[in-house]
Write a protein that holds these residues in place. Sequence first.
Motif, PDB file in Angstrom:
ATOM      1  N   ILE A 164       0.857  -0.980  -0.018  1.00  0.00           N
ATOM      2  CA  ILE A 164       0.047  -0.009   0.037  1.00  0.00           C
ATOM      3  C   ILE A 164       0.777   1.142  -0.123  1.00  0.00           C
ATOM      4  N   PRO A 165       0.634   2.280  -0.899  1.00  0.00           N
ATOM      5  CA  PRO A 165       1.558   3.330  -0.957  1.00  0.00           C
ATOM      6  C   PRO A 165       1.103   4.506  -0.007  1.00  0.00           C
ATOM      7  N   PHE A 166       2.057   5.482   0.165  1.00  0.00           N
ATOM      8  CA  PHE A 166       1.891   6.220   1.268  1.00  0.00           C
ATOM      9  C   PHE A 166       0.683   7.237   0.726  1.00  0.00           C
ATOM     10  N   GLY A 167      -0.223   7.319   1.690  1.00  0.00           N
ATOM     11  CA  GLY A 167      -1.242   8.478   1.371  1.00  0.00           C
ATOM     12  C   GLY A 167      -2.638   7.457   0.844  1.00  0.00           C
ATOM     13  N   TYR A 168      -2.533   6.163   1.102  1.00  0.00           N
ATOM     14  CA  TYR A 168      -3.831   5.324   0.679  1.00  0.00           C
ATOM     15  C   TYR A 168      -3.988   4.346   1.855  1.00  0.00           C
ATOM     16  N   GLY A 173     -10.083  -4.402  -0.588  1.00  0.00           N
ATOM     17  CA  GLY A 173      -9.260  -4.650  -1.906  1.00  0.00           C
ATOM     18  C   GLY A 173      -9.164  -3.683  -2.760  1.00  0.00           C
ATOM     19  N   TRP A 174      -9.839  -2.536  -2.652  1.00  0.00           N
ATOM     20  CA  TRP A 174      -9.508  -1.305  -3.332  1.00  0.00           C
ATOM     21  C   TRP A 174      -8.804  -0.252  -2.638  1.00  0.00           C
ATOM     22  N   LEU A 175      -7.922   0.677  -3.246  1.00  0.00           N
ATOM     23  CA  LEU A 175      -7.296   1.676  -2.623  1.00  0.00           C
ATOM     24  C   LEU A 175      -8.316   2.779  -2.289  1.00  0.00           C
ATOM     25  N   GLU A 180      -5.677  10.696   6.993  1.00  0.00           N
ATOM     26  CA  GLU A 180      -4.676  11.572   7.455  1.00  0.00           C
ATOM     27  C   GLU A 180      -3.675  11.935   6.475  1.00  0.00           C
ATOM     28  N   ASN A 181      -3.154  10.966   5.963  1.00  0.00           N
ATOM     29  CA  ASN A 181      -1.886  11.127   5.002  1.00  0.00           C
ATOM     30  C   ASN A 181      -2.153  11.593   3.546  1.00  0.00           C
ATOM     31  N   GLY A 182      -3.721  11.446   3.373  1.00  0.00           N
ATOM     32  CA  GLY A 182      -3.675  11.570   1.827  1.00  0.00           C
ATOM     33  C   GLY A 182      -3.708  13.187   1.538  1.00  0.00           C
ATOM     34  N   LYS A 183      -3.768  14.156   2.372  1.00  0.00           N
ATOM     35  CA  LYS A 183      -3.668  15.399   2.312  1.00  0.00           C
ATOM     36  C   LYS A 183      -2.146  15.695   1.968  1.00  0.00           C
ATOM     37  N   TRP A 184      -1.423  14.903   2.810  1.00  0.00           N
ATOM     38  CA  TRP A 184       0.085  15.218   2.509  1.00  0.00           C
ATOM     39  C   TRP A 184       0.649  14.460   0.992  1.00  0.00           C
ATOM     40  N   LEU A 185      -0.141  13.562   0.694  1.00  0.00           N
ATOM     41  CA  LEU A 185       0.276  13.123  -0.648  1.00  0.00           C
ATOM     42  C   LEU A 185       0.020  14.128  -1.616  1.00  0.00           C
ATOM     43  N   ASN A 208       6.883  18.926   9.557  1.00  0.00           N
ATOM     44  CA  ASN A 208       5.486  18.775   9.976  1.00  0.00           C
ATOM     45  C   ASN A 208       5.333  17.402  10.559  1.00  0.00           C
ATOM     46  N   GLY A 209       6.212  16.594  11.043  1.00  0.00           N
ATOM     47  CA  GLY A 209       6.165  15.393  11.739  1.00  0.00           C
ATOM     48  C   GLY A 209       5.762  14.363  10.761  1.00  0.00           C
ATOM     49  N   VAL A 210       5.958  14.353   9.502  1.00  0.00           N
ATOM     50  CA  VAL A 210       5.592  13.195   8.937  1.00  0.00           C
ATOM     51  C   VAL A 210       6.472  12.293   8.351  1.00  0.00           C
TER      52      VAL A 210
END
Length: 210
Positions: A164-168, A173-175, A180-185, A208-210
């Motif tokens: 699973i990639p960052f932000g997802y 079974g679906w991405l 939270e991380n979606g906005k950073w992506l 930003n602590g990411v």
Amino acid sequence: MSKKSKKKETLHIYTRVSTSNQVGNTSIDEQLDNGKSVSKNYDLDIKHWDEGHGSGFEDFSEFRPVFSELLEKIKDGEIHHLFVKDLSRLTRNQMDSFKIQSILLQNKVTLYTENGKFDLNSIENSFMYKQFTIFNEYMVQQSRMKSIQGKVRRVKEGKYMLTIPFGYIREDGWLKEHPENGKWLVKIFEWYKDGKSSVDIRKRLFKNGV
């Protein structure tokens, strides 16, 4: 003058789980507790050898460094008592099964399981050990085939089966976008579009602590 008390021998307790996601669950603790219980029954000290995770089907010399070191100690005559919760902790591979049994027998190691001593010199036990390994290898192969077939089916349905990639996140079974991380992506792509380098982006994320 009182005679010097004889030093206790040591029961070497080997523990492992099959996959990394099992590390941290109660299985390792249960295996260790079983070993400690056996050590008390036979009045032995203990030493714990924890593999963490390591497949019992793969070549132990490559994928299980702790067990490989333990076997070397056995060959050097430093270990005489070995505990595994059950025989599958040793291996589920036929070829490795023969190697391990030979090493234990040649070096006169007493093998223990949760049920007590397991005499490898016994014809019945030796036969059972071989049959158990063959059965385990068969079951692992069957499980792998079912797993592969299941993944192929889900991929054909268009579902995502890779890391699973960052932000997802993955749901059914679906991405889907991570809450939270979606906005950073999104910001990462915006910064890159604005000409920011990967180093600059990294610094901003760390800030930003990411």
